[in-house]
Design a protein around this motif. Sequence first.
Motif, mmCIF file in Angstrom:
data_model
loop_
_atom_site.group_PDB
_atom_site.id
_atom_site.type_symbol
_atom_site.label_atom_id
_atom_site.label_comp_id
_atom_site.label_asym_id
_atom_site.label_seq_id
_atom_site.Cartn_x
_atom_site.Cartn_y
_atom_site.Cartn_z
ATOM 1 N N THR A 241 59.213 -97.626 -57.597
ATOM 2 C CA THR A 241 58.495 -96.709 -57.026
ATOM 3 C C THR A 241 59.124 -95.307 -56.698
ATOM 4 N N LYS A 242 60.294 -95.436 -55.926
ATOM 5 C CA LYS A 242 61.163 -94.148 -55.572
ATOM 6 C C LYS A 242 61.640 -93.403 -56.841
ATOM 7 N N ALA A 243 62.037 -94.283 -57.905
ATOM 8 C CA ALA A 243 62.320 -93.570 -59.291
ATOM 9 C C ALA A 243 61.461 -92.726 -59.674
ATOM 10 N N TYR A 244 60.172 -93.106 -59.741
ATOM 11 C CA TYR A 244 59.048 -92.301 -60.409
ATOM 12 C C TYR A 244 58.596 -91.266 -59.326
ATOM 13 N N GLU A 245 58.826 -91.248 -58.142
ATOM 14 C CA GLU A 245 58.888 -90.064 -57.148
ATOM 15 C C GLU A 245 59.653 -89.084 -57.586
ATOM 16 N N LEU A 246 60.965 -89.389 -57.772
ATOM 17 C CA LEU A 246 62.104 -88.288 -57.866
ATOM 18 C C LEU A 246 62.154 -87.909 -59.219
ATOM 19 N N THR A 247 61.896 -88.566 -60.433
ATOM 20 C CA THR A 247 62.138 -88.044 -61.749
ATOM 21 C C THR A 247 60.861 -88.265 -62.698
ATOM 22 N N LYS A 248 60.573 -87.456 -63.671
ATOM 23 C CA LYS A 248 59.440 -87.585 -64.650
ATOM 24 C C LYS A 248 59.431 -88.605 -65.109
ATOM 25 N N ALA A 249 57.876 -89.230 -65.179
ATOM 26 C CA ALA A 249 57.781 -90.395 -65.619
ATOM 27 C C ALA A 249 58.236 -90.830 -66.945
ATOM 28 N N GLY A 250 58.118 -90.032 -67.754
ATOM 29 C CA GLY A 250 58.570 -90.109 -69.089
ATOM 30 C C GLY A 250 60.036 -90.532 -69.379
ATOM 31 N N ILE A 251 60.904 -89.927 -68.485
ATOM 32 C CA ILE A 251 62.301 -90.234 -68.369
ATOM 33 C C ILE A 251 62.679 -91.662 -67.498
ATOM 34 N N VAL A 252 61.682 -91.755 -66.456
ATOM 35 C CA VAL A 252 61.810 -93.049 -65.922
ATOM 36 C C VAL A 252 61.540 -94.401 -66.622
ATOM 37 N N GLY A 253 60.344 -93.982 -67.438
ATOM 38 C CA GLY A 253 59.902 -95.142 -68.344
ATOM 39 C C GLY A 253 60.828 -95.588 -69.387
ATOM 40 N N THR A 254 61.542 -94.248 -69.998
ATOM 41 C CA THR A 254 62.515 -94.709 -71.033
ATOM 42 C C THR A 254 63.749 -95.446 -70.272
ATOM 43 N N ILE A 255 64.213 -95.169 -69.153
ATOM 44 C CA ILE A 255 65.320 -95.834 -68.685
ATOM 45 C C ILE A 255 65.089 -97.268 -68.124
ATOM 46 N N SER A 256 64.018 -97.609 -68.040
ATOM 47 C CA SER A 256 63.359 -98.769 -67.854
ATOM 48 C C SER A 256 63.543 -99.854 -68.808
ATOM 49 N N TYR A 257 63.848 -99.499 -69.782
ATOM 50 C CA TYR A 257 64.119 -100.603 -71.009
ATOM 51 C C TYR A 257 65.386 -101.074 -70.890
ATOM 52 N N SER A 258 66.209 -100.473 -69.911
ATOM 53 C CA SER A 258 67.555 -101.041 -69.843
ATOM 54 C C SER A 258 67.324 -102.433 -69.418
ATOM 55 N N ASN A 259 66.300 -102.692 -68.714
ATOM 56 C CA ASN A 259 65.881 -103.978 -68.162
ATOM 57 C C ASN A 259 66.366 -105.186 -69.347
ATOM 58 N N ILE A 260 65.830 -104.932 -70.543
ATOM 59 C CA ILE A 260 66.219 -105.735 -71.507
ATOM 60 C C ILE A 260 67.526 -106.112 -71.902
ATOM 61 N N VAL A 261 68.363 -104.980 -71.892
ATOM 62 C CA VAL A 261 69.809 -105.328 -72.327
ATOM 63 C C VAL A 261 70.421 -106.069 -71.035
#
Length: 300
Positions: A241-261
Amino acid sequence: MKDKIKNMDRGILLMLLASLSFAVMGGFAKVVSQALPPVEVTFFRNIFGVVLVGLAIYKVPLKQTGGKPFLLIFRGSIGFAALLAYFYVMAHIPLGEAVTYNKTSPLFVALFAYIFLNEKLHKSALFAVVIGFVGIVLVAQPQGGSFDKYDILGIFSGIGAALAYTSIRELRNYYDTRAIVMSFMVIGTIGPLILMLVTPYVHVSEDFDWMFAVFVMPHGVEWAYVSAVGIFATISQLLMTKAYELTKAGIVGTISYSNIVFALVIGVMLGDPIPDFWTLLGIILVILSGLLVALPKGIK
């Protein structure tokens, strides 16, 4: 190294930490699901959230207009069902594959937003949906042209999460975000209790054993595991939630795929087999499709 971390965008750093926390939560859920039924793990995962969100509401009362109670209940119910399927699948297939199925939700969000909310799909999103489904097939590797039970439930966890996320786009116009989260947490706490209470009185076929199970009292280290599931899940939500508040949603959404790794690594550490070439290719395609959907032009 420390300088690079200090200079990193805070939103990106928090999303990386959230993804790692989600993966750790999945690892604990996978381990404890060998001893406790997934429906019980789901209960413990949500009870922590009820307490924390409840305290937040107590300190700062809700500010909302309301008016969509059935949609609120739907969001909580479908989110609970998706989470229950997710925990069940994690107990039976490699953690990285389970997380990959769950991370298909952005593809389905794009489709549902187009169908139900009349949002336009950009060409990149259409392409993402196609390669995403190819990735799903490669991960599942259906035998005889049909998906097995775990593949179906894994895909459902992504579809259910997508329906929940899509409904939020409408609910946020009427309800405080905490009320939306609380609806999911409360249903995700009461639902498992009801299912466990009725289990001794119903005939449960193999197709529905992911929903029904008798309560098993945790012992010893199992209490630490279920507590860790709830704690890391809550930490993940707060960081995300804090990440989405600080950075653009598109960028944060992209980084979230590190979850799979992270999940792949943790899964192998817990004894999961290293993915074969086709499974790994499928995972890469699902990640690529998610990145395309996360682009600003994915939905406009």
